[in-house]
Design a protein around this motif. Structure first.
Motif, PDB file in Angstrom:
ATOM      1  N   ALA A  17      -0.719  63.870  70.901  1.00 51.07           N
ATOM      2  CA  ALA A  17      -0.985  64.847  71.964  1.00 51.07           C
ATOM      3  C   ALA A  17       0.000  66.016  71.882  1.00 51.07           C
ATOM      4  N   LEU A  18       1.256  65.735  71.546  1.00 50.01           N
ATOM      5  CA  LEU A  18       2.246  66.804  71.408  1.00 50.01           C
ATOM      6  C   LEU A  18       1.915  67.717  70.227  1.00 50.01           C
ATOM      7  N   VAL A  19       1.446  67.146  69.131  1.00 49.10           N
ATOM      8  CA  VAL A  19       1.059  67.963  67.975  1.00 49.10           C
ATOM      9  C   VAL A  19      -0.110  68.867  68.351  1.00 49.10           C
ATOM     10  N   VAL A  20      -1.121  68.298  68.991  1.00 49.96           N
ATOM     11  CA  VAL A  20      -2.296  69.085  69.389  1.00 49.96           C
ATOM     12  C   VAL A  20      -1.886  70.189  70.371  1.00 49.96           C
ATOM     13  N   ALA A  21      -1.078  69.830  71.346  1.00 50.82           N
ATOM     14  CA  ALA A  21      -0.644  70.820  72.338  1.00 50.82           C
ATOM     15  C   ALA A  21       0.235  71.897  71.720  1.00 50.82           C
ATOM     16  N   ALA A  63      -5.196  73.879  74.402  1.00 56.09           N
ATOM     17  CA  ALA A  63      -4.894  72.476  74.709  1.00 56.09           C
ATOM     18  C   ALA A  63      -3.542  72.364  75.402  1.00 56.09           C
ATOM     19  N   ARG A  64      -2.611  73.225  75.014  1.00 59.96           N
ATOM     20  CA  ARG A  64      -1.282  73.209  75.622  1.00 59.96           C
ATOM     21  C   ARG A  64      -1.372  73.440  77.130  1.00 59.96           C
ATOM     22  N   ARG A  65      -2.265  74.331  77.549  1.00 60.90           N
ATOM     23  CA  ARG A  65      -2.415  74.619  78.981  1.00 60.90           C
ATOM     24  C   ARG A  65      -2.850  73.389  79.766  1.00 60.90           C
ATOM     25  N   THR A 103       4.814  72.621  67.020  1.00 62.12           N
ATOM     26  CA  THR A 103       3.984  71.749  66.187  1.00 62.12           C
ATOM     27  C   THR A 103       4.824  71.021  65.144  1.00 62.12           C
ATOM     28  N   LEU A 104       5.712  71.739  64.473  1.00 58.98           N
ATOM     29  CA  LEU A 104       6.570  71.100  63.473  1.00 58.98           C
ATOM     30  C   LEU A 104       7.488  70.063  64.109  1.00 58.98           C
ATOM     31  N   ALA A 105       8.054  70.404  65.245  1.00 59.44           N
ATOM     32  CA  ALA A 105       8.918  69.439  65.945  1.00 59.44           C
ATOM     33  C   ALA A 105       8.127  68.192  66.327  1.00 59.44           C
ATOM     34  N   ALA A 106       6.929  68.389  66.850  1.00 61.07           N
ATOM     35  CA  ALA A 106       6.097  67.244  67.240  1.00 61.07           C
ATOM     36  C   ALA A 106       5.695  66.419  66.027  1.00 61.07           C
ATOM     37  N   LEU A 107       5.395  67.077  64.914  1.00 64.85           N
ATOM     38  CA  LEU A 107       5.030  66.347  63.690  1.00 64.85           C
ATOM     39  C   LEU A 107       6.190  65.498  63.180  1.00 64.85           C
ATOM     40  N   VAL A 108       7.369  66.086  63.121  1.00 70.18           N
ATOM     41  CA  VAL A 108       8.537  65.359  62.608  1.00 70.18           C
ATOM     42  C   VAL A 108       8.890  64.188  63.526  1.00 70.18           C
ATOM     43  N   VAL A 109       8.972  64.471  64.803  1.00 73.13           N
ATOM     44  CA  VAL A 109       9.336  63.427  65.765  1.00 73.13           C
ATOM     45  C   VAL A 109       8.235  62.372  65.854  1.00 73.13           C
ATOM     46  N   GLY A 110       6.993  62.815  65.873  1.00 69.69           N
ATOM     47  CA  GLY A 110       5.882  61.870  65.945  1.00 69.69           C
ATOM     48  C   GLY A 110       5.803  60.973  64.722  1.00 69.69           C
ATOM     49  N   ALA A 111       5.991  61.552  63.548  1.00 66.65           N
ATOM     50  CA  ALA A 111       5.963  60.748  62.321  1.00 66.65           C
ATOM     51  C   ALA A 111       7.114  59.752  62.295  1.00 66.65           C
ATOM     52  N   GLY A 112       8.301  60.212  62.674  1.00 71.40           N
ATOM     53  CA  GLY A 112       9.454  59.312  62.702  1.00 71.40           C
ATOM     54  C   GLY A 112       9.290  58.191  63.710  1.00 71.40           C
TER      55      GLY A 112
END
Length: 167
Positions: free
Chosen positions: A28-32, A38-40, A131-140
């Motif tokens: 959800a964070l990546v999408v937002a 979607a962020r709204r 998006t990059l932050a969410a991808l890195v954190v989400g993947a980890g």
């Protein structure tokens, strides 16, 4: 404190919520982050989800420690409990990304309500960073959850079932 719910160890119940919620919240964070429309909609549920996930993960860990003291000692269980706390920095990072996403979303909302636009470059830049932050954190976080869950399932099931149906 007893970590039991209706005669079941609470860890066994809570762990499923954490296992499902962590990658879903990360997604959800990546999408937002990537999609302003979607962020709204998603910034508030993401923020609430992250605010719930952190204490939920901590309670799940404590319930696991409680359970470890009530089962026979085994190397696989010790390995699993040693890995359990590895999720803490990741869920905190998810909460930080969710807070950053929420802050940016509120800034966008205030700008829209005041009929002021945020520059296209700033919107694109913020979207890329979020998006990059969410991808890195989400993947980890997802990788860590998979590793912890795999060690937990080995601790519970390895050698505990037969390849052939029992008569």
């Amino acid at each position: 404190m007893d970590y039991v719910f209706q005669d079941l160890p609470l860890h066994v119940l809570l762990v499923h919520v954490v296992i499902v919620a962590t990658p879903l919240l990360a997604l959800a964070l990546v999408v937002a982050g990537a999609w302003p429309a979607a962020r709204r909609v998603l910034w508030a549920p993401c923020l609430v989800g992250a605010a719930v996930l952190v204490p939920l993960a901590l309670v799940t860990i404590e319930a696991g420690k409680w359970l470890e003291q009530r089962v026979p000692p085994a190397p696989l269980i010790q390995e699993h409990t040693a890995q359990g706390e590895d999720i803490v920095p990741w869920v905190i990072a998810i909460a930080v990304v969710a807070a950053a996403l929420a802050a940016w979303s509120v800034l966008e909302l205030v700008a829209r309500r005041r009929d002021r636009s945020i520059g296209r470059g700033a919107v694109v830049g913020a979207s890329v960073v979020l998006t990059l932050a969410a991808l890195v954190v989400g993947a980890g976080a997802t990788w860590t959850i998979v590793q912890i869950g795999e060690s937990g399932s080995r601790a519970v099931w390895e050698g505990g079932f037969s390849d052939e149906p029992l008569e």
